[in-house]
Design a protein around this motif. Structure first.
Motif, PDB file in Angstrom:
ATOM      1  N   SER A   1       0.805  -1.220   0.000  1.00 29.68           N
ATOM      2  CA  SER A   1       0.000   0.000   0.000  1.00 29.68           C
ATOM      3  C   SER A   1       0.836   1.268   0.000  1.00 29.68           C
ATOM      4  CB  SER A   1      -0.941   0.015   1.212  1.00 29.68           C
ATOM      5  OG  SER A   1      -0.207  -0.046   2.418  1.00 29.68           O
ATOM      6  N   GLY A   2       2.153   1.157   0.173  1.00 27.70           N
ATOM      7  CA  GLY A   2       2.966   2.360   0.129  1.00 27.70           C
ATOM      8  C   GLY A   2       4.373   2.123   0.619  1.00 27.70           C
ATOM      9  N   CYS A   3       5.188   3.175   0.496  1.00 19.96           N
ATOM     10  CA  CYS A   3       6.590   3.113   0.920  1.00 19.96           C
ATOM     11  C   CYS A   3       6.947   4.413   1.624  1.00 19.96           C
ATOM     12  CB  CYS A   3       7.500   2.899  -0.286  1.00 19.96           C
ATOM     13  SG  CYS A   3       9.276   2.949   0.102  1.00 19.96           S
ATOM     14  N   TYR A   4       7.526   4.285   2.806  1.00 16.00           N
ATOM     15  CA  TYR A   4       8.002   5.462   3.534  1.00 16.00           C
ATOM     16  C   TYR A   4       9.517   5.516   3.368  1.00 16.00           C
ATOM     17  CZ  TYR A   4       9.034   8.703   7.329  1.00 16.00           C
ATOM     18  OH  TYR A   4       9.481   9.779   8.057  1.00 16.00           O
ATOM     19  N   PRO A   5      10.042   6.470   2.567  1.00 23.50           N
ATOM     20  CA  PRO A   5      11.484   6.506   2.316  1.00 23.50           C
ATOM     21  C   PRO A   5      12.259   6.980   3.539  1.00 23.50           C
ATOM     22  CG  PRO A   5      10.405   8.398   1.294  1.00 23.50           C
ATOM     23  CD  PRO A   5       9.322   7.536   1.843  1.00 23.50           C
TER      24      PRO A   5
END
Length: 336
Positions: A292-296
């Motif tokens: 559902s997403g990526c937190y860099p």
């Protein structure tokens, strides 16, 4: 009167001479044999000393010469990759931080570690993480090493930690935003938790039950019957009957922590392709997952297991990874 001269027979003198010659010949032969034997031993010893030591590498091991003692071999050095390891090589470890979201602006967090050395000092933010108010739970309750955090409001939060005296599980709670804490021993029996002294057991509201694996790292609790467990080997299990039974395992490569949602669970994973940071996975109650997403984050993937906490409430997902704190209102697709 002159003494008569005695004459020794000629053949007797010859016999003595023959004996002397024989003895001398025998001694000479014996000396020669000894010299030859010493020379042979010296040659053998020289050959053994000069024999090559065992070598290791792509080829097979060389035999050790007879009469010598084999020393411990030193493997041939091979190149070591310094790139980020595959997700399957990163496994979850006991968390060093806890996070409990209340809404878009309010959340509780705490750092934890070994009992009894790590004090319980939960922090509260009411401005989306811009500032944090530090509180002291250890002072009034003697609790240390927090294991589980459950926040319901700015003023109310409860914890399961370990008692300073004997490191037994302990339930503590505040109703005044951390200005004071109290212990509630009677509430411990009805609470989900895992005692780090026995990670093969899960305590649910109905009692202690056998865990689905040898070491549960994280519990994500939805209610009194529904929860998910992330194990030290990277597998996840779900229960719908307060840990009496567990689902079939689901492997979540790189997963380091879990949290609950209104529709299932979320997992935070690190070291996965396509995400230089923390990847968020949406899990159904059956643990079927979807990205559902990526937190860099610039933190190396190897440093993140144990240092990631995830929590969501009122449509806002909070993520604490290393020194970074992010919030998302779309399930992790975008962050602020």
């Amino acid at each position: 009167m002159a003494r008569p001269i005695r004459h020794v027979p000629r053949d007797t003198s010859r016999r003595r001479t023959g004996v002397y010659v024989g003895v001398v010949a025998f001694v000479a032969v014996d000396v020669l044999l000894i010299v030859l034997a010493l020379g042979s031993n010296r040659s053998t010893a020289t050959a053994e000393t000069a024999a090559p030591l065992p070598t290791f590498g792509a080829s097979s091991v060389q035999p050790t010469p007879a009469g010598t003692t084999a020393s411990t071999p030193t493997p041939v050095a091979t190149a070591t990759s310094t790139s980020t390891p595959a997700a399957s090589t990163l496994l979850p470890v006991p968390p060093t931080r806890l996070l409990g979201a209340v809404d878009a602006k309010t959340a509780w967090r705490a750092q934890t570690g070994a009992c009894p050395t790590v004090a319980a000092t939960p922090e509260l933010t009411t401005d989306s993480g811009a500032t944090w108010k530090k509180t002291d739970a250890s002072g009034p309750t003697k609790v240390t090493a927090l294991q589980r955090l459950s926040a319901t409001s700015e003023s109310t939060v409860e914890f399961v930690g370990l008692a300073k005296q004997d490191c037994a599980p302990q339930f503590v709670k505040t109703f005044v935003s951390g200005d004071n804490y109290s212990a509630y021993p009677d509430k411990l029996a009805g609470t989900w938790y895992v005692n780090p002294a026995d990670r093969a057991t899960v305590h649910s509201p109905v009692g202690a039950e056998k865990a689905p694996c040898d070491a549960v790292i994280t519990l994500a609790v939805r209610d009194g019957k529904n929860a998910a467990a992330l194990c030290a080997d990277g597998r996840a299990f779900a229960t719908t009957d307060a840990a009496a039974t567990w689902s079939s395992p689901v492997t979540l490569p790189g997963a380091v922590t879990l949290t609950d949602t209104t529709t299932g669970y979320l997992a935070a994973a690190v070291g996965r392709k396509g995400c230089a940071g923390v990847q968020v996975l949406t899990l159904k109650p059956s643990l079927e997952s979807a990205v559902s997403g990526c937190y860099p984050t610039p933190a190396p993937a190897q440093s993140l297991p144990g240092n990631v906490a995830l929590s969501g409430a009122s449509g806002t997902l909070w993520l604490w990874a290393g020194d970074a704190l992010g919030r998302s209102s779309d399930g992790g697709a975008t962050w602020k």
